[in-house]
Design a protein around this motif. Structure first.
Motif, PDB file in Angstrom:
ATOM      1  N   UNK A  98       0.813  -1.213   0.000  1.00 54.86           N
ATOM      2  CA  UNK A  98       0.000   0.000   0.000  1.00 54.86           C
ATOM      3  C   UNK A  98       0.852   1.271   0.000  1.00 54.86           C
ATOM      4  N   UNK A  99       1.907   1.280   0.807  1.00 56.80           N
ATOM      5  CA  UNK A  99       2.758   2.469   0.887  1.00 56.80           C
ATOM      6  C   UNK A  99       3.408   2.773  -0.464  1.00 56.80           C
ATOM      7  N   UNK A 100       3.913   1.735  -1.135  1.00 57.43           N
ATOM      8  CA  UNK A 100       4.550   1.933  -2.439  1.00 57.43           C
ATOM      9  C   UNK A 100       3.524   2.377  -3.486  1.00 57.43           C
ATOM     10  N   UNK A 101       2.314   1.845  -3.379  1.00 57.13           N
ATOM     11  CA  UNK A 101       1.240   2.224  -4.302  1.00 57.13           C
ATOM     12  C   UNK A 101       1.014   3.738  -4.255  1.00 57.13           C
ATOM     13  N   UNK A 102       0.874   4.278  -3.055  1.00 61.36           N
ATOM     14  CA  UNK A 102       0.642   5.719  -2.932  1.00 61.36           C
ATOM     15  C   UNK A 102       1.895   6.523  -3.249  1.00 61.36           C
ATOM     16  N   UNK A 103       3.062   5.991  -2.932  1.00 58.65           N
ATOM     17  CA  UNK A 103       4.295   6.687  -3.298  1.00 58.65           C
ATOM     18  C   UNK A 103       4.389   6.837  -4.818  1.00 58.65           C
ATOM     19  N   UNK A 104       3.988   5.809  -5.545  1.00 59.22           N
ATOM     20  CA  UNK A 104       4.035   5.881  -7.007  1.00 59.22           C
ATOM     21  C   UNK A 104       3.086   6.949  -7.549  1.00 59.22           C
ATOM     22  N   UNK A 105       1.921   7.103  -6.926  1.00 56.48           N
ATOM     23  CA  UNK A 105       0.993   8.145  -7.363  1.00 56.48           C
ATOM     24  C   UNK A 105       1.616   9.522  -7.138  1.00 56.48           C
ATOM     25  N   UNK A 106       2.242   9.698  -5.990  1.00 55.28           N
ATOM     26  CA  UNK A 106       2.930  10.968  -5.730  1.00 55.28           C
ATOM     27  C   UNK A 106       4.022  11.220  -6.767  1.00 55.28           C
ATOM     28  N   UNK A 107       4.761  10.186  -7.133  1.00 55.73           N
ATOM     29  CA  UNK A 107       5.822  10.354  -8.121  1.00 55.73           C
ATOM     30  C   UNK A 107       5.258  10.754  -9.482  1.00 55.73           C
ATOM     31  N   UNK A 108       4.096  10.186  -9.837  1.00 61.19           N
ATOM     32  CA  UNK A 108       3.468  10.590 -11.099  1.00 61.19           C
ATOM     33  C   UNK A 108       3.033  12.051 -11.044  1.00 61.19           C
ATOM     34  N   UNK A 109       2.580  12.502  -9.896  1.00 59.86           N
ATOM     35  CA  UNK A 109       2.146  13.894  -9.746  1.00 59.86           C
ATOM     36  C   UNK A 109       3.309  14.877  -9.745  1.00 59.86           C
ATOM     37  N   UNK A 110       4.505  14.381  -9.492  1.00 57.55           N
ATOM     38  CA  UNK A 110       5.674  15.261  -9.497  1.00 57.55           C
ATOM     39  C   UNK A 110       5.890  15.929 -10.853  1.00 57.55           C
TER      40      UNK A 110
END
Length: 414
Positions: A98-110
């Motif tokens: 779950x943590x990596x899932x949300x981290x990836x979304x943040x990275x896409x938003x970067x």
């Protein structure tokens, strides 16, 4: 980067593209016209071969893209590798927590997007709660699935949504074909791959009779199953009844079902009291977007033992009295976890509407679209259907001038 993965992903994408002539044609048009030149797009979608064709279409139109997965169990790592090799920033890997899932979304938003593409509203949610500094730069976006549209409409009702979102899920071509035929076939495909069960003669309980539930019910009945439908909507329940399905509450259906499929977009559709009365060997599958429709926590509490991976994507829960309940795909989307998701021919229409909706947003936003949920313009939906018919060599009639006048006149009598 593993070149073998790239080659495998390219082959998979190429195979999908064969069945996606409409999106391929739009990609060729985008490459010539470049309507998305310089546009930054952040997407949170299932990272599959079909999605890759959409990403390629947007890139051909000039967009810069960052892609995260909308479900960690649906990511095809070889497709992700091929997209990265093609110059698309991919933040996804199969099976992350779950943590990596949300981290990836943040990275896409970067990427600081001007347009967002979402499947379930997680990316839009994070924009409005954790990445608010990016909101002013967003022109708008598209939402792919029913669960996301429900969330967006609630945001609109609370005046929380800060930019326009196009409800791609609500187009006729999406609901009638993707939701009904795509979900129906791919869900049954996932159940059969995971369990190798014979559906003929079984009782299949379908929770929810929207377009997705209707598709699952039709495919199960077509394979010889007796289908029971559960619903909260009286109109949909009546529709199911008039189509010949047995309609009853889950409390009654739970005792009879051999296979259960949740397709509602809501949580706790199958709860502890239902699990407690199920048959030995009952199979539980979820085809709703998030893994909340089956109360897996209640199943854990009832179980005396859990045997993981008794078959691929199948976990066996043994209850105190010895009954066994089989949970598929950890309660996540069974069609994208245990199978390959919707056939590419179906996604051709959904993703074509998505691509054209992005181009429409870019054209219309400067003229002042207010925050809110918008339908895909009818002309886009009709264009997708016409292109699909043309690709299949199917012709339709045109109205004669007299018919046009008749339809647009109130003076003509009977």
């Amino acid at each position: 980067m593993d070149s073998a993965l790239v080659e495998s992903g390219e082959r998979r994408i190429g195979w999908a593209a064969r069945a996606m002539p409409v999106l391929t044609a739009i990609g060729a048009r985008f490459a010539a016209e470049r309507p998305l030149e310089g546009l930054r797009v952040a997407a949170c979608l299932h990272v599959t071969a079909e999605t890759a064709v959409l990403m390629g279409t947007l890139k051909a139109g000039g967009a810069e893209i960052a892609l995260a997965a909308s479900n960690p169990l649906s990511t095809q790592d070889d497709v992700a590798a091929a997209l990265a090799d093609y110059g698309i920033a991919v933040h996804a890997r199969a099976g992350v927590d779950r943590d990596a899932y949300y981290r990836h979304i943040h990275q896409a938003l970067d990427i600081a997007p001007a347009v967002v593409l979402d499947d379930g509203c997680d990316l839009v949610n994070i924009l409005h709660t954790e990445r608010t500094e990016l909101l002013d730069g967003v022109l708008g976006g598209c939402e792919e699935t029913t669960t996301g549209i429900i969330r967006l409409r609630q945001m609109t009702a609370e005046e929380a949504l800060r930019f326009p979102m196009v409800a791609v899920n609500d187009t006729r071509t999406k609901r009638m074909f993707d939701n009904r035929y795509g979900t129906g076939q791919s869900t049954v495909d996932g159940i059969m791959r995971a369990t190798n069960t014979l559906l003929a003669g079984k009782t299949v309980v379908v929770a929810g009779f929207g377009y997705c539930g209707r598709g699952v019910a039709e495919r199960a009945r077509g394979l010889g199953a007796r289908v029971v439908v559960t619903e909260i909507d009286p109109v949909k329940a009546l529709d199911a009844s008039l189509q010949g399905y047995d309609v009853r509450p889950m409390a009654g259906a739970a005792r009879e079902g051999d296979v259960f499929v949740t397709v509602t977009g809501n949580r706790d559709v199958i709860r502890g009291e239902h699990l407690a009365v199920m048959k030995d060997g009952a199979i539980l599958a979820n085809a709703g977007h998030f893994d909340v429709e089956i109360d897996v926590r209640a199943l854990d509490e009832l179980a005396q033992a859990v045997h993981r991976g008794v078959r691929p994507n199948t976990d066996e829960y043994v209850l105190a009295d010895g009954r066994r309940i089989l949970l598929l795909a950890e309660g996540r989307l069974v069609n994208l976890t245990a199978a390959e998701g919707h056939p590419a021919a179906v996604m051709d229409m959904s993703f074509s509407a998505q691509a054209l909706a992005v181009a429409w947003l870019v054209r219309e936003r400067p003229s002042g679209l207010e925050p809110g949920v918008y339908d895909v313009p009818e002309e886009v939906d009709v264009e997708v259907a016409r292109l699909k018919l043309a690709a299949a060599g199917i012709e339709v009639d045109d109205l004669t001038p007299e018919q046009e006048r008749y339809l647009h006149s109130w003076r003509a009598g009977s």
